[in-house]
Design a protein around this motif. Structure first.
Motif, short mmCIF file in Angstrom:
data_model
loop_
_atom_site.label_atom_id
_atom_site.label_comp_id
_atom_site.label_asym_id
_atom_site.label_seq_id
_atom_site.Cartn_x
_atom_site.Cartn_y
_atom_site.Cartn_z
N GLU A 5 0.83 -1.20 0.00
CA GLU A 5 0.00 0.00 0.00
C GLU A 5 0.87 1.26 0.00
N ALA A 9 1.25 3.97 -3.32
CA ALA A 9 0.52 5.22 -3.09
C ALA A 9 0.64 6.11 -4.32
N GLU A 30 -1.57 10.13 0.13
CA GLU A 30 -1.94 8.72 0.30
C GLU A 30 -0.82 7.95 1.01
N GLN A 52 -0.77 8.93 4.71
CA GLN A 52 -1.84 8.28 5.47
C GLN A 52 -1.51 6.82 5.77
#
Length: 120
Positions: free
Chosen positions: A37, A41, A46, A49
């Motif tokens: 993840e 991004a 993103e 986070q």
């Protein structure tokens, strides 16, 4: 799964110990997905986070070094110094590998002696 993930603080009620063991196991099993993840991004927000969630979760499950490495990677993600950013990413990957690796003998208090563990 390594058996040492099952060691918890003996002062915890048994039901809480069992729940914490399950949560720690789920957390470590999910680390490769968290890294994917972060790597995939689409933008800095993103990525921030995803790293921020890793900082908090790692700390909550007793992986202090992993939490600190994720925080450093987050802080340095936008740095102009690409060497510092690469160093922070390498440290994060090392901490993830340690968190997923088998652990050694328990320290006093019954918690695993995994590098980066902050449990007493």
């Amino acid at each position: 799964m390594d058996a040492d993930l099952e060691r918890t603080d003996p002062s915890m009620p048994e039901a809480a110990q069992q729940g914490f063991v399950l949560l720690r196991r789920q957390f470590t099993e999910g680390l490769p997905g968290r890294l994917r993840e972060i790597r995939s991004a689409l933008d800095a927000q993103e990525r921030h986070q995803a790293l921020h969630r890793l900082v908090g979760a790692a700390g909550s499950y007793g992986f202090g070094s992993l939490s600190q490495a994720a925080r450093a990677a987050d802080v340095l993600a936008g740095a102009a110094d690409s060497v510092a950013h690469q160093g922070a990413w390498a440290a994060l990957l090392e901490c993830v590998a340690l968190a997923c690796a088998p652990v050694g003998p328990a320290r006093s208090g019954g918690a695993p002696s995994r590098t980066g563990d902050t449990k007493p």
